[in-house]
Scaffold this motif. Structure first.
Motif, PDB file in Angstrom:
ATOM      1  N   MET A  51     -11.098  -9.646  -7.973  1.00 24.37           N
ATOM      2  CA  MET A  51     -10.855  -9.983  -6.571  1.00 24.37           C
ATOM      3  C   MET A  51     -11.320  -8.847  -5.648  1.00 24.37           C
ATOM      4  O   MET A  51     -11.209  -7.682  -6.002  1.00 24.37           O
ATOM      5  N   ARG A  52     -11.862  -9.226  -4.484  1.00 25.88           N
ATOM      6  CA  ARG A  52     -12.269  -8.178  -3.548  1.00 25.88           C
ATOM      7  C   ARG A  52     -11.938  -8.579  -2.107  1.00 25.88           C
ATOM      8  O   ARG A  52     -11.854  -9.762  -1.785  1.00 25.88           O
ATOM      9  N   VAL A  53     -11.740  -7.544  -1.278  1.00 28.07           N
ATOM     10  CA  VAL A  53     -11.421  -7.757   0.131  1.00 28.07           C
ATOM     11  C   VAL A  53     -12.401  -6.933   0.961  1.00 28.07           C
ATOM     12  O   VAL A  53     -12.694  -5.784   0.611  1.00 28.07           O
ATOM     13  N   LEU A  54     -12.912  -7.538   2.027  1.00 28.58           N
ATOM     14  CA  LEU A  54     -13.810  -6.815   2.933  1.00 28.58           C
ATOM     15  C   LEU A  54     -13.104  -6.595   4.264  1.00 28.58           C
ATOM     16  O   LEU A  54     -12.438  -7.499   4.769  1.00 28.58           O
ATOM     17  N   LYS A  58     -11.940  -3.355  -4.254  1.00 28.58           N
ATOM     18  CA  LYS A  58     -11.979  -4.156  -5.483  1.00 28.58           C
ATOM     19  C   LYS A  58     -10.915  -3.657  -6.435  1.00 28.58           C
ATOM     20  O   LYS A  58     -10.782  -2.432  -6.646  1.00 28.58           O
ATOM     21  N   LEU A  59     -10.189  -4.591  -7.059  1.00 24.77           N
ATOM     22  CA  LEU A  59      -9.175  -4.201  -8.056  1.00 24.77           C
ATOM     23  C   LEU A  59      -9.872  -3.498  -9.227  1.00 24.77           C
ATOM     24  O   LEU A  59     -10.953  -3.908  -9.642  1.00 24.77           O
ATOM     25  N   LEU A  60      -9.242  -2.435  -9.723  1.00 26.68           N
ATOM     26  CA  LEU A  60      -9.769  -1.730 -10.903  1.00 26.68           C
ATOM     27  C   LEU A  60      -8.830  -1.974 -12.080  1.00 26.68           C
ATOM     28  O   LEU A  60      -7.622  -2.126 -11.889  1.00 26.68           O
ATOM     29  N   THR A  97     -15.324   1.034  -1.509  1.00 28.08           N
ATOM     30  CA  THR A  97     -16.709   1.336  -1.136  1.00 28.08           C
ATOM     31  C   THR A  97     -16.793   1.425   0.385  1.00 28.08           C
ATOM     32  O   THR A  97     -16.382   0.492   1.086  1.00 28.08           O
ATOM     33  N   ILE A  98     -17.280   2.572   0.868  1.00 29.69           N
ATOM     34  CA  ILE A  98     -17.376   2.793   2.320  1.00 29.69           C
ATOM     35  C   ILE A  98     -18.852   2.787   2.719  1.00 29.69           C
ATOM     36  O   ILE A  98     -19.615   3.656   2.311  1.00 29.69           O
ATOM     37  N   SER A  99     -19.242   1.770   3.481  1.00 28.87           N
ATOM     38  CA  SER A  99     -20.608   1.749   4.026  1.00 28.87           C
ATOM     39  C   SER A  99     -20.520   2.336   5.426  1.00 28.87           C
ATOM     40  O   SER A  99     -19.973   1.721   6.346  1.00 28.87           O
ATOM     41  N   ASN A 128      -3.140  -4.244   1.855  1.00 25.44           N
ATOM     42  CA  ASN A 128      -1.996  -5.113   2.144  1.00 25.44           C
ATOM     43  C   ASN A 128      -2.272  -6.518   1.604  1.00 25.44           C
ATOM     44  O   ASN A 128      -1.377  -7.182   1.058  1.00 25.44           O
ATOM     45  N   LYS A 129      -3.558  -6.945   1.721  1.00 26.02           N
ATOM     46  CA  LYS A 129      -3.944  -8.263   1.188  1.00 26.02           C
ATOM     47  C   LYS A 129      -4.166  -8.185  -0.321  1.00 26.02           C
ATOM     48  O   LYS A 129      -3.634  -8.998  -1.079  1.00 26.02           O
ATOM     49  N   LEU A 130      -4.946  -7.194  -0.757  1.00 20.52           N
ATOM     50  CA  LEU A 130      -5.334  -7.121  -2.177  1.00 20.52           C
ATOM     51  C   LEU A 130      -4.106  -6.970  -3.083  1.00 20.52           C
ATOM     52  O   LEU A 130      -4.056  -7.527  -4.177  1.00 20.52           O
ATOM     53  N   TRP A 131      -3.124  -6.195  -2.621  1.00 18.64           N
ATOM     54  CA  TRP A 131      -1.939  -5.925  -3.441  1.00 18.64           C
ATOM     55  C   TRP A 131      -0.738  -6.795  -3.011  1.00 18.64           C
ATOM     56  O   TRP A 131       0.401  -6.503  -3.416  1.00 18.64           O
TER      57      TRP A 131
END
Ligand SMILES: C[C@](O)(CO)[C@H](O)COP(=O)(O)OP(=O)(O)OC[C@H]1O[C@@H](n2ccc(N)nc2=O)[C@H](O)[C@@H]1O
Ligand SMILES: Nc1ncnc2c1ncn2[C@@H]1O[C@H](COP(=O)(O)OP(=O)(O)OP(=O)(O)O)[C@@H](O)[C@H]1O
Length: 289
Positions: free
Chosen positions: A1-4, A44-46, A88-90, A114-117
């Motif tokens: 799962m990933r959050v942008l 991204k979850l690790l 990841t920081i762009s 807050n969303k990912l976890w």
């Protein structure tokens, strides 16, 4: 799962310092607003219980000095989270520029994790946590336009200013916020009209907003880095409606209402400065969706 998450930069439309506090910080009274110049944060979850920072910018630390790392660590500690994340920081916001780039990355990390976890925290909860990372982080959690007091962490959201363009020019130097505050002479301050700025925004009076721009840190940074004054002069000469340094600098911004004039200001500055941006004022607060 990933959050942008988008992490927008801020500018200070008005920045006043009232006094130096016993904890070493300065009591401020400022009006800040977000602009359409933003870093992008991917979370991204690790599988392993670790925080990993990925950034291809050599000025951005990839360890616990990174404010996004500190945001993730804070949430892990406070809520006993045994999960890992790759951040990841762009980077698009110039570093050490007075635009709260690191603070906004930290704020975006708080919103995203807050969303990912699945923490189910409100923006107010996240802003309170953000204050533990840095003075600008609370504002960056909400984005939009706000009056910030205390050491910058007490946020009162206000209406956005009327739409206009913002041209930013960053001289090729990095400025330490702590050093600029250290050189500020409290008794010599010419206080800007912060409540006048708030009224001008409320009235949607662009001319009055231009007239009320003010930042007490500007003369301090200019004394140490004369190129800031030079850029300010150039920006005025090329026709910006009003010009000010943001935060502790060294970035100088100009407000431009008419697009026809925008190109002249932008192109003129490009001759003096490598890092020049023309963006819109955002001003609307970020929603927790
Ligand atoms: C200049 C501004 O960017 C304006 O928005 C902020 O006031 C600075 O916010 P920031 O970079 O998030 O600042 P912090 O990371 O909290 O503090 C960096 C250093 O700046 C000084 N500092 C910061 C904020 C404040 N109200 N008074 C201070 O004296 C302190 O020496 C502190 O150690
Ligand atoms: N995610 C990050 N992005 C950029 N710099 C970071 C980050 N995390 C930590 N830093 C460190 O913080 C320092 C200040 O960078 P930043 O871009 O946040 O400054 P700034 O725009 O002047 O901040 P502010 O306006 O809040 O004072 C950098 O020199 C860098 O070493």
């Amino acid at each position: 799962m990933r959050v942008l998450e988008k992490a927008p930069a801020k500018i200070n439309l008005s920045l006043d310092v009232l006094h130096k506090r016993s904890d070493g910080y300065h009591e401020v009274n400022m009006v800040m607003t977000t602009i359409d110049l933003a870093d992008r944060i991917e979370l991204k979850l690790l599988d392993e219980n670790k925080i990993r920072i990925i950034s291809h910018n050599r000025f951005v630390p990839d360890d616990d000095r990174n404010l996004a790392y500190q945001a993730a660590q804070l949430l892990k500690d406070r809520f006993g989270i045994q999960k890992g994340v790759a951040i990841t920081i762009s980077k698009c916001i110039p570093v050490a520029a007075g635009l709260a780039g690191g603070s906004s990355d930290a704020a975006a990390t708080l919103r995203g994790l807050n969303k990912l976890w699945n923490l189910d925290l409100s923006l107010d909860d996240l802003a309170k946590l953000g204050a533990e990372i840095g003075s600008d982080v609370s504002f960056c959690v909400y984005g939009g336009t706000a009056v910030a007091t205390g050491r910058g962490e007490k946020i009162e959201l206000i209406d956005p200013p009327p739409h206009c363009w913002v041209v930013l020019a960053k001289p090729d130097i990095g400025v330490s916020t702590a050093e600029i505050y250290r050189h500020l002479k409290i008794n010599d301050i010419e206080h800007p009209d912060v409540s006048g700025m708030v009224k001008a925004i409320k009235d949607q009076n662009y001319q009055e907003i231009c007239a009320k721009l003010g930042n007490v840190l500007e003369s301090v940074t200019m004394k140490m880095y004369p190129e800031v004054a030079l850029i300010k002069e150039q920006m005025k000469r090329f026709g910006a409606d009003a010009v000010l340094m943001s935060g502790s600098g060294p970035t100088v911004y100009g407000l431009v209402q008419h697009e026809s004039r925008l190109h002249r200001v932008y192109n003129g500055l490009r001759g003096f400065c490598d890092q020049v941006y023309a963006v819109r004022m955002l001003g609307d607060r970020i929603a927790l969706d």
